[in-house]
Design a protein around this motif. Structure first.
Motif, PDB file in Angstrom:
ATOM      1  N   PRO A 108      12.849  -4.670 -10.684  1.00 58.74           N
ATOM      2  CA  PRO A 108      12.142  -5.773 -10.298  1.00 58.74           C
ATOM      3  C   PRO A 108      10.633  -5.650 -10.630  1.00 58.74           C
ATOM      4  CG  PRO A 108      13.610  -5.320  -8.506  1.00 58.74           C
ATOM      5  CD  PRO A 108      13.598  -4.190  -9.062  1.00 58.74           C
ATOM      6  N   VAL A 109      10.145  -4.467 -10.013  1.00 53.20           N
ATOM      7  CA  VAL A 109       8.693  -4.296 -10.389  1.00 53.20           C
ATOM      8  C   VAL A 109       8.281  -4.349 -11.745  1.00 53.20           C
ATOM      9  CG1 VAL A 109       6.579  -2.604  -9.848  1.00 53.20           C
ATOM     10  CG2 VAL A 109       8.351  -3.142  -8.227  1.00 53.20           C
ATOM     11  N   MET A 110       9.048  -3.640 -12.513  1.00 54.54           N
ATOM     12  CA  MET A 110       8.831  -3.524 -13.931  1.00 54.54           C
ATOM     13  C   MET A 110       9.069  -4.942 -14.614  1.00 54.54           C
ATOM     14  SD  MET A 110       7.771  -0.340 -13.890  1.00 54.54           S
ATOM     15  CE  MET A 110       7.415   0.004 -15.495  1.00 54.54           C
ATOM     16  N   VAL A 111       9.989  -5.632 -14.284  1.00 56.74           N
ATOM     17  CA  VAL A 111      10.371  -6.885 -14.778  1.00 56.74           C
ATOM     18  C   VAL A 111       9.046  -7.781 -14.351  1.00 56.74           C
ATOM     19  CG1 VAL A 111      11.676  -8.954 -14.660  1.00 56.74           C
ATOM     20  CG2 VAL A 111      12.873  -6.710 -14.663  1.00 56.74           C
ATOM     21  N   ALA A 112       8.581  -7.689 -13.132  1.00 54.95           N
ATOM     22  CA  ALA A 112       7.399  -8.662 -12.664  1.00 54.95           C
ATOM     23  C   ALA A 112       6.270  -8.292 -13.536  1.00 54.95           C
ATOM     24  CB  ALA A 112       7.017  -8.267 -11.300  1.00 54.95           C
ATOM     25  N   LEU A 113       5.985  -7.018 -13.895  1.00 56.79           N
ATOM     26  CA  LEU A 113       4.746  -6.523 -14.560  1.00 56.79           C
ATOM     27  C   LEU A 113       4.844  -6.993 -15.859  1.00 56.79           C
ATOM     28  CD1 LEU A 113       4.213  -2.934 -13.401  1.00 56.79           C
ATOM     29  CD2 LEU A 113       2.520  -4.757 -13.314  1.00 56.79           C
ATOM     30  N   ARG A 114       6.088  -7.021 -16.630  1.00 52.89           N
ATOM     31  CA  ARG A 114       6.360  -7.539 -17.921  1.00 52.89           C
ATOM     32  C   ARG A 114       6.211  -8.987 -17.953  1.00 52.89           C
ATOM     33  NH1 ARG A 114       8.660  -4.746 -21.755  1.00 52.89           N
ATOM     34  NH2 ARG A 114       9.040  -6.858 -22.758  1.00 52.89           N
ATOM     35  N   GLN A 115       6.437  -9.725 -17.212  1.00 57.20           N
ATOM     36  CA  GLN A 115       6.340 -11.093 -17.034  1.00 57.20           C
ATOM     37  C   GLN A 115       4.995 -11.679 -17.041  1.00 57.20           C
ATOM     38  OE1 GLN A 115      10.776 -12.360 -14.932  1.00 57.20           O
ATOM     39  NE2 GLN A 115       9.177 -13.317 -14.296  1.00 57.20           N
ATOM     40  N   ALA A 162       0.879  -1.258   0.046  1.00 56.93           N
ATOM     41  CA  ALA A 162       0.131  -0.061   0.058  1.00 56.93           C
ATOM     42  C   ALA A 162       0.772   1.209   0.146  1.00 56.93           C
ATOM     43  CB  ALA A 162      -1.009  -0.062   1.352  1.00 56.93           C
ATOM     44  N   ARG A 163       1.807   1.196   0.794  1.00 55.81           N
ATOM     45  CA  ARG A 163       2.890   2.435   0.979  1.00 55.81           C
ATOM     46  C   ARG A 163       3.503   2.493  -0.472  1.00 55.81           C
ATOM     47  NH1 ARG A 163       5.802   3.205   6.445  1.00 55.81           N
ATOM     48  NH2 ARG A 163       4.086   3.183   7.933  1.00 55.81           N
ATOM     49  N   SER A 164       3.922   1.702  -1.129  1.00 56.59           N
ATOM     50  CA  SER A 164       4.534   1.851  -2.549  1.00 56.59           C
ATOM     51  C   SER A 164       3.594   2.181  -3.490  1.00 56.59           C
ATOM     52  CB  SER A 164       5.179   0.164  -2.803  1.00 56.59           C
ATOM     53  OG  SER A 164       5.983  -0.496  -2.048  1.00 56.59           O
ATOM     54  N   LEU A 165       2.283   1.773  -3.473  1.00 55.97           N
ATOM     55  CA  LEU A 165       1.391   2.316  -4.452  1.00 55.97           C
ATOM     56  C   LEU A 165       0.976   3.555  -4.097  1.00 55.97           C
ATOM     57  CD1 LEU A 165      -0.930  -0.775  -4.696  1.00 55.97           C
ATOM     58  CD2 LEU A 165       0.325   0.024  -6.291  1.00 55.97           C
ATOM     59  N   ASP A 166       1.187   4.200  -2.748  1.00 52.35           N
ATOM     60  CA  ASP A 166       0.982   5.427  -2.763  1.00 52.35           C
ATOM     61  C   ASP A 166       2.090   6.390  -3.244  1.00 52.35           C
ATOM     62  OD1 ASP A 166      -0.843   7.228  -0.963  1.00 52.35           O
ATOM     63  OD2 ASP A 166       1.217   7.665   0.121  1.00 52.35           O
ATOM     64  N   VAL A 167       3.360   5.873  -3.359  1.00 47.83           N
ATOM     65  CA  VAL A 167       4.404   6.416  -4.014  1.00 47.83           C
ATOM     66  C   VAL A 167       4.318   6.547  -5.524  1.00 47.83           C
ATOM     67  CG1 VAL A 167       6.801   6.425  -4.355  1.00 47.83           C
ATOM     68  CG2 VAL A 167       5.911   6.377  -1.965  1.00 47.83           C
ATOM     69  N   ILE A 168       3.966   5.323  -6.067  1.00 52.41           N
ATOM     70  CA  ILE A 168       3.871   5.430  -7.586  1.00 52.41           C
ATOM     71  C   ILE A 168       2.720   5.959  -8.180  1.00 52.41           C
ATOM     72  CG2 ILE A 168       3.459   3.692  -9.471  1.00 52.41           C
ATOM     73  CD1 ILE A 168       6.267   3.622  -7.983  1.00 52.41           C
ATOM     74  N   GLY A 169       1.421   6.135  -7.286  1.00 52.70           N
ATOM     75  CA  GLY A 169       0.121   6.914  -7.805  1.00 52.70           C
ATOM     76  C   GLY A 169      -0.359   6.265  -8.674  1.00 52.70           C
ATOM     77  N   ASP A 170      -0.144   5.845 -10.033  1.00 49.64           N
ATOM     78  CA  ASP A 170      -1.160   5.284 -11.033  1.00 49.64           C
ATOM     79  C   ASP A 170      -0.439   4.826 -12.031  1.00 49.64           C
ATOM     80  OD1 ASP A 170      -0.236   7.628 -12.634  1.00 49.64           O
ATOM     81  OD2 ASP A 170      -1.833   8.528 -12.351  1.00 49.64           O
ATOM     82  N   TRP A 171      -1.005   4.300 -13.180  1.00 53.51           N
ATOM     83  CA  TRP A 171      -0.319   3.609 -14.117  1.00 53.51           C
ATOM     84  C   TRP A 171       0.164   4.499 -15.092  1.00 53.51           C
ATOM     85  CZ3 TRP A 171      -2.471   4.182 -19.235  1.00 53.51           C
ATOM     86  CH2 TRP A 171      -3.614   4.504 -19.371  1.00 53.51           C
ATOM     87  N   TRP A 172       0.076   5.852 -15.372  1.00 57.53           N
ATOM     88  CA  TRP A 172       0.760   6.589 -16.010  1.00 57.53           C
ATOM     89  C   TRP A 172       2.157   6.740 -15.525  1.00 57.53           C
ATOM     90  CZ3 TRP A 172       0.044   7.602 -20.776  1.00 57.53           C
ATOM     91  CH2 TRP A 172      -1.349   7.905 -21.295  1.00 57.53           C
ATOM     92  N   LEU A 223       3.754   4.561 -13.740  1.00 59.16           N
ATOM     93  CA  LEU A 223       4.690   3.321 -13.843  1.00 59.16           C
ATOM     94  C   LEU A 223       5.077   3.465 -15.580  1.00 59.16           C
ATOM     95  CD1 LEU A 223       2.763   0.576 -11.965  1.00 59.16           C
ATOM     96  CD2 LEU A 223       4.998   1.193 -11.771  1.00 59.16           C
ATOM     97  N   LEU A 224       4.251   3.859 -16.263  1.00 57.41           N
ATOM     98  CA  LEU A 224       4.693   4.068 -17.979  1.00 57.41           C
ATOM     99  C   LEU A 224       5.856   4.947 -18.016  1.00 57.41           C
ATOM    100  CD1 LEU A 224       1.177   3.604 -19.438  1.00 57.41           C
ATOM    101  CD2 LEU A 224       3.047   1.984 -19.389  1.00 57.41           C
ATOM    102  N   ILE A 225       5.686   5.988 -17.118  1.00 52.89           N
ATOM    103  CA  ILE A 225       6.875   6.818 -17.278  1.00 52.89           C
ATOM    104  C   ILE A 225       7.997   6.223 -16.793  1.00 52.89           C
ATOM    105  CG2 ILE A 225       7.818   9.211 -15.987  1.00 52.89           C
ATOM    106  CD1 ILE A 225       4.512  10.068 -16.083  1.00 52.89           C
ATOM    107  N   VAL A 226       8.249   5.777 -15.578  1.00 48.90           N
ATOM    108  CA  VAL A 226       9.009   5.040 -14.909  1.00 48.90           C
ATOM    109  C   VAL A 226       9.790   3.738 -16.084  1.00 48.90           C
ATOM    110  CG1 VAL A 226       9.906   3.235 -13.322  1.00 48.90           C
ATOM    111  CG2 VAL A 226       8.713   5.327 -12.706  1.00 48.90           C
ATOM    112  N   ARG A 227       8.861   3.123 -16.628  1.00 43.36           N
ATOM    113  CA  ARG A 227       9.206   1.988 -17.648  1.00 43.36           C
ATOM    114  C   ARG A 227      10.034   3.069 -18.724  1.00 43.36           C
ATOM    115  NH1 ARG A 227       4.900   1.154 -22.073  1.00 43.36           N
ATOM    116  NH2 ARG A 227       5.556   3.277 -22.719  1.00 43.36           N
ATOM    117  N   ASP A 228       9.397   4.084 -19.377  1.00 46.19           N
ATOM    118  CA  ASP A 228      10.340   4.919 -20.142  1.00 46.19           C
ATOM    119  C   ASP A 228      11.661   5.469 -19.863  1.00 46.19           C
ATOM    120  OD1 ASP A 228       8.330   4.338 -22.019  1.00 46.19           O
ATOM    121  OD2 ASP A 228       7.538   6.296 -22.385  1.00 46.19           O
ATOM    122  N   ALA A 229      11.646   5.725 -18.448  1.00 45.24           N
ATOM    123  CA  ALA A 229      12.816   6.159 -18.030  1.00 45.24           C
ATOM    124  C   ALA A 229      13.740   5.257 -17.906  1.00 45.24           C
ATOM    125  CB  ALA A 229      12.772   6.684 -16.425  1.00 45.24           C
TER     126      ALA A 229
END
Length: 151
Positions: A91-98, A15-25, A27-33
């Motif tokens: 690792p979060v991004m890799v897990a989402l990809r998998q 829950a705390r992690s999702l609070d920091v990430i915010g939303d799917w946009w 995560l897509l910005i992080v992916r592009d970074a």
């Protein structure tokens, strides 16, 4: 507009992690970074996102320590770079990809691939215990913090 509930004081790390990430946009910005994008215009072109939404998400990711702004080398105002905290999202991004590779593409359907830069080998995330043994969801349990007033 409905105000989002903060999970900053929650006992749950997810829950705390999702609070920091915010939303799917975000995560897509992080992916592009992770893919090397650093400029506002690059993020906008890649995502097709409205400028005001992108500006809001970049500001939030910067305030939350996921991205930092640095002066650009050749005259642009600034660039966005992943911080150490942001790089820890790998690792979060890799897990989402998998998950997407396993469940969201038809057999043989083409999709982007994450590979090691030096060898071209596919990158895979493997969940293990501290002593190195593989573990799945049936062998894991969350030890919850008791609610106030409970023992």
């Amino acid at each position: 507009m409905v105000k989002r509930k903060s999970h900053k004081g929650d006992y749950c790390p997810s829950a705390r992690s999702l609070d920091v990430i915010g939303d799917w946009w975000s995560l897509l910005i992080v992916r592009d970074a992770f893919d090397g994008l650093t400029r506002f215009s690059e993020f906008q072109r890649s995502l097709g996102i409205a400028r005001n939404i992108l500006a809001t998400r970049l500001r939030a990711l910067t305030e939350r320590g996921i991205l930092e702004t640095v002066p650009a080398a050749e005259g642009a105002r600034q660039e966005y770079r992943l911080t150490e905290r942001g790089r820890d999202l790998f690792p979060v991004m890799v897990a989402l990809r998998q998950f997407g590779e396993r469940h969201l593409f038809a057999p043989g359907e083409k999709h982007s691939q994450l590979v090691e830069r030096a060898t071209g080998q596919a990158v895979r995330l493997d969940i293990r215990t501290e002593d190195g043994r593989p573990i799945g969801p049936d062998e894991a349990v969350i030890l919850k913090v008791p609610e106030a007033g409970q023992a």
